[in-house]
Design a protein around this motif. Structure first.
Motif, mmCIF file in Angstrom:
data_model
loop_
_atom_site.group_PDB
_atom_site.id
_atom_site.type_symbol
_atom_site.label_atom_id
_atom_site.label_comp_id
_atom_site.label_asym_id
_atom_site.label_seq_id
_atom_site.Cartn_x
_atom_site.Cartn_y
_atom_site.Cartn_z
ATOM 1 N N HIS A 24 -4.834 6.602 2.687
ATOM 2 C CA HIS A 24 -5.990 5.798 2.285
ATOM 3 C C HIS A 24 -5.748 5.355 0.842
ATOM 4 O O HIS A 24 -6.250 5.941 -0.110
ATOM 5 N N THR A 25 -4.976 4.286 0.732
ATOM 6 C CA THR A 25 -4.372 3.856 -0.519
ATOM 7 C C THR A 25 -5.385 3.748 -1.661
ATOM 8 O O THR A 25 -6.364 3.014 -1.550
ATOM 9 N N ASP A 59 -16.355 1.449 9.970
ATOM 10 C CA ASP A 59 -15.214 1.725 10.861
ATOM 11 C C ASP A 59 -15.677 2.169 12.246
ATOM 12 O O ASP A 59 -15.025 3.004 12.899
ATOM 13 N N VAL A 78 -16.337 6.151 9.253
ATOM 14 C CA VAL A 78 -16.012 6.056 7.825
ATOM 15 C C VAL A 78 -17.222 5.413 7.147
ATOM 16 O O VAL A 78 -17.430 4.203 7.258
ATOM 17 N N SER A 134 0.838 -1.196 0.000
ATOM 18 C CA SER A 134 0.000 0.000 0.000
ATOM 19 C C SER A 134 0.875 1.248 0.000
ATOM 20 O O SER A 134 2.058 1.193 -0.336
#
Length: 331
Positions: free
Chosen positions: A183-184, A309, A283, A179
């Protein structure tokens, strides 16, 4: 008496948490009617409890739970349950012994754990902070009282480290998702091997994003389940919508001897964020599977997943039905 087909290669788990498919539902995976099974505030210091690991231990269940505290520090806590539904979480995070200071000092976070039993030892993988960067932490325990940290498995940046529950050709095996530091916006699943849980190599590409619900990135979820048909892998896939990422759940069937070879993979998702507790939270729009319990005798499967999340949900399936669905709806 008619014999029951035993597709799962593993142990019986007669006390697996379970709820029958609701009337009128034909989907291969269905939600627990009392979700979220774990609320966000089960301990007083928690902001949220999600993306957590569960495993049978003796006659009960043990959990290693992600509990983000009210400072928004990401920590992992020990938990236990008699039925897999009602949990008692330790108020203090797990204290790991033996790790080198460079890798054991809390400096970024510990989150999204998985638990894997290999022979008679239990291994925990998680996303571990190293000098402010995410990589894969690794530890073991024999009794869930003392935890011993090993070297990080890989260089930063990496997430979603998931061990296989037995050695393959004499080597430990792990799936991971390289990654970046955020926040890839990308992510493939890779397979790696190790002779000693310290030195990792023989890396092989296993799965890439495709389109639709899994078009941005993918990552391994619960520990792969060995079956007569192959390794059953529950995974998450992400699409990028006009309002951000949307995380959903899918499944794949990997070759038993060469798990980087995918035999079948779901084209439609199995579960997507559609309930309020999956769509609304810290999230939004997240279904993130991290743990699965299975009973070889009945083929029952209980999947724990993080929701938005914030909380933890529970879903159910039959392994045979899931494999049939995979074969009929594969990419």
């Amino acid at each position: 008496m008619m014999s029951i087909k035993r597709t799962i290669i593993g142990d019986d788990l007669p006390n697996i948490p379970w709820e029958n498919r609701p009337s009128g539902c034909s989907a291969p995976v269905w939600r627990y009617s009392k979700n979220p099974v774990i609320p966000r505030d089960l301990i007083p210091t928690a902001n949220s409890i999600f993306n957590s690991a569960v495993i049978p231990f003796g006659t009960k269940f043990i959990g290693v739970f992600r509990c983000d505290d009210q400072r928004r520090h990401m920590q992992i806590h020990r938990s236990e349950s008699n039925d897999g539904l009602n949990w008692r979480i330790s108020p203090e995070p797990i204290l790991f012994q033996g790790g080198a200071p460079e890798i054991s000092t809390y400096n970024y976070g510990r989150y999204d754990p998985r638990i894997c039993r290999i022979e008679d030892r239990y291994y925990i993988t998680w996303c571990n902070g190293y000098e402010g960067y995410p990589t894969i932490g690794l530890a073991y325990t024999d009794d869930f009282e003392e935890f011993f940290q090993l070297e990080n498995a890989f260089l930063p940046f990496n997430r979603n480290g998931v061990l296989f529950p037995r050695k393959l050709n004499g080597k430990y095996a792990m799936l991971s998702r390289p990654s970046d530091n955020g926040h890839t916006p990308f992510g493939d699943i890779f397979y790696s091997e190790s002779p000693d849980l310290t030195h990792w190599g023989r890396h092989r590409l296993a799965m890439r994003p495709t389109d639709g619900w899994q078009s941005t990135k993918i990552g391994a979820g619960p520990v792969p389940i060995e079956t007569t048909e192959g390794w059953l892998l529950i995974y998450h896939g992400v699409l990028t919508s006009c309002n951000g990422f949307v995380y959903s759940m899918g499944a794949a069937l990997l070759d038993l001897d060469q798990p980087w070879k995918v035999r079948y993979r779901t084209a439609p998702y199995l579960l997507s964020p559609q309930r309020d507790y999956e769509c609304v939270g810290d999230v939004p729009n997240v279904v993130f599977p991290c743990a699965a319990l299975c009973d070889a005798a009945t083929g029952r499967l209980a999947i724990y997943y993080g929701a938005a999340d914030t909380v933890t949900g529970l879903a159910f399936a039959y392994v045979d039905e899931l494999i049939d669905f995979l074969k009929q709806n594969s990419l």
